[in-house]
Design a protein around this motif. Sequence first.
Motif, short mmCIF file in Angstrom:
data_model
loop_
_atom_site.label_atom_id
_atom_site.label_comp_id
_atom_site.label_asym_id
_atom_site.label_seq_id
_atom_site.Cartn_x
_atom_site.Cartn_y
_atom_site.Cartn_z
N LEU A 112 28.92 27.00 49.70
CA LEU A 112 30.06 27.87 49.37
C LEU A 112 30.18 28.99 50.39
CD1 LEU A 112 29.68 28.08 45.48
CD2 LEU A 112 31.29 26.66 46.78
N GLN A 113 29.06 29.57 50.79
CA GLN A 113 29.08 30.63 51.81
C GLN A 113 29.56 30.07 53.15
OE1 GLN A 113 25.05 32.01 51.52
NE2 GLN A 113 25.56 33.56 49.99
N GLY A 114 29.16 28.86 53.47
CA GLY A 114 29.62 28.22 54.70
C GLY A 114 31.12 28.01 54.70
N TRP A 115 31.65 27.54 53.57
CA TRP A 115 33.11 27.37 53.47
C TRP A 115 33.82 28.70 53.66
CZ3 TRP A 115 33.23 24.04 48.40
CH2 TRP A 115 32.84 22.73 48.71
N ALA A 116 33.28 29.75 53.04
CA ALA A 116 33.90 31.07 53.14
C ALA A 116 33.86 31.59 54.58
CB ALA A 116 33.21 32.05 52.20
N ARG A 117 32.76 31.35 55.27
CA ARG A 117 32.63 31.82 56.66
C ARG A 117 33.51 31.03 57.60
NH1 ARG A 117 26.90 33.15 55.45
NH2 ARG A 117 26.50 30.95 55.57
N GLU A 118 33.68 29.73 57.33
CA GLU A 118 34.53 28.90 58.19
C GLU A 118 35.94 29.47 58.22
OE1 GLU A 118 34.46 24.89 56.81
OE2 GLU A 118 32.31 24.68 57.16
N GLY A 119 36.47 29.77 57.05
CA GLY A 119 37.78 30.37 56.94
C GLY A 119 38.89 29.62 57.65
N GLU A 120 38.79 28.30 57.72
CA GLU A 120 39.82 27.51 58.39
C GLU A 120 41.19 27.80 57.78
OE1 GLU A 120 38.81 23.39 58.15
OE2 GLU A 120 36.74 23.78 58.73
N GLY A 121 42.13 28.18 58.62
CA GLY A 121 43.49 28.43 58.14
C GLY A 121 43.55 29.49 57.07
N GLY A 122 42.63 30.45 57.12
CA GLY A 122 42.61 31.50 56.11
C GLY A 122 41.88 31.11 54.84
N GLN A 123 41.14 30.00 54.88
CA GLN A 123 40.42 29.52 53.69
C GLN A 123 39.48 30.58 53.14
OE1 GLN A 123 38.61 25.49 53.47
NE2 GLN A 123 36.70 26.62 53.64
N TYR A 124 39.42 30.66 51.83
CA TYR A 124 38.49 31.55 51.15
C TYR A 124 38.03 30.88 49.87
CZ TYR A 124 42.75 32.81 48.59
OH TYR A 124 43.90 32.77 47.84
N VAL A 125 36.93 31.37 49.31
CA VAL A 125 36.30 30.75 48.15
C VAL A 125 36.25 31.75 47.00
CG1 VAL A 125 34.22 29.62 47.25
CG2 VAL A 125 34.89 29.29 49.66
N ILE A 126 36.81 31.37 45.84
CA ILE A 126 36.81 32.20 44.65
C ILE A 126 36.05 31.45 43.55
CG2 ILE A 126 38.22 33.31 42.87
CD1 ILE A 126 38.56 34.59 45.60
N VAL A 127 35.14 32.15 42.89
CA VAL A 127 34.32 31.57 41.82
C VAL A 127 34.68 32.25 40.51
CG1 VAL A 127 31.97 31.22 40.97
CG2 VAL A 127 32.43 31.10 43.44
N PHE A 128 34.95 31.45 39.49
CA PHE A 128 35.23 31.94 38.14
C PHE A 128 34.08 31.53 37.23
CE2 PHE A 128 39.30 31.49 40.19
CZ PHE A 128 40.04 32.56 39.74
N VAL A 129 33.48 32.53 36.59
CA VAL A 129 32.41 32.29 35.61
C VAL A 129 32.82 33.04 34.36
CG1 VAL A 129 29.96 32.46 35.10
CG2 VAL A 129 30.71 32.25 37.48
N GLY A 130 33.32 32.32 33.36
CA GLY A 130 33.86 32.99 32.18
C GLY A 130 34.99 33.91 32.61
N ASP A 131 34.93 35.19 32.25
CA ASP A 131 35.95 36.16 32.62
C ASP A 131 35.66 36.84 33.95
OD1 ASP A 131 37.41 35.66 30.30
OD2 ASP A 131 36.32 37.19 29.16
N ALA A 132 34.52 36.57 34.55
CA ALA A 132 34.14 37.20 35.82
C ALA A 132 34.69 36.40 36.99
CB ALA A 132 32.63 37.31 35.92
N VAL A 133 35.11 37.12 38.04
CA VAL A 133 35.66 36.49 39.23
C VAL A 133 34.91 37.04 40.45
CG1 VAL A 133 37.73 36.10 40.63
CG2 VAL A 133 37.93 36.36 38.14
N PHE A 134 34.49 36.14 41.35
CA PHE A 134 33.75 36.53 42.54
C PHE A 134 34.40 35.92 43.77
CE2 PHE A 134 30.92 36.04 38.95
CZ PHE A 134 30.22 37.23 38.94
N LYS A 135 34.49 36.68 44.84
CA LYS A 135 34.90 36.13 46.13
C LYS A 135 33.63 35.92 46.95
CE LYS A 135 37.81 36.61 50.11
NZ LYS A 135 38.59 37.48 50.99
N VAL A 136 33.44 34.71 47.43
CA VAL A 136 32.25 34.38 48.21
C VAL A 136 32.45 34.87 49.64
CG1 VAL A 136 30.75 32.53 49.05
CG2 VAL A 136 31.77 32.38 46.77
N ASP A 137 31.45 35.60 50.14
CA ASP A 137 31.51 36.10 51.53
C ASP A 137 30.55 35.34 52.40
OD1 ASP A 137 33.39 38.15 50.96
OD2 ASP A 137 31.77 39.36 50.11
#
Length: 137
Positions: A112-137
């Motif tokens: 997941l961190q690798g995908w976030a770092r790649e950022g191809e075409g502005g790609q980003y990774v968002i994780v939802f756990v219940g009501d919590a939301v995290f952006k992977v850096d």
Amino acid sequence: MTALSDFNATPLAERACGTCTLCCRLPDIDALEKPANAWCRHCTGAGCRIYEDRPQLCRDFLCLWRTDEKLGEAWDPARSHMMIYRQGPQVTVLVDPDHPDAWKRAPYAAVLQGWAREGEGGQYVIVFVGDAVFKVD
């Protein structure tokens, strides 16, 4: 919930849902008045009671594990406790609230961190756990 995945994706012949029903629990599905993280009233635990008449959104959805051959068996949602899909540049990870730290463990966190770092075409990774939301850096 709008688009869940790239609807042009083709499922890999060797990958099927099997006993996984996370897509019946994790996302919200407006057409069924189903909130996120609640079991769909049509889910039997092994499938769908209204499979032949299910909403188009359910018909069209394929999680990333079903379409991306780069994701190995560890990413099977029934094993990883996560359902992953793409929405344009966003990679969305819905984590089973019964396993809230699944996304933080190996091998998932590093990928997941690798995908976030790649950022191809502005790609980003968002994780939802219940009501919590995290952006992977």
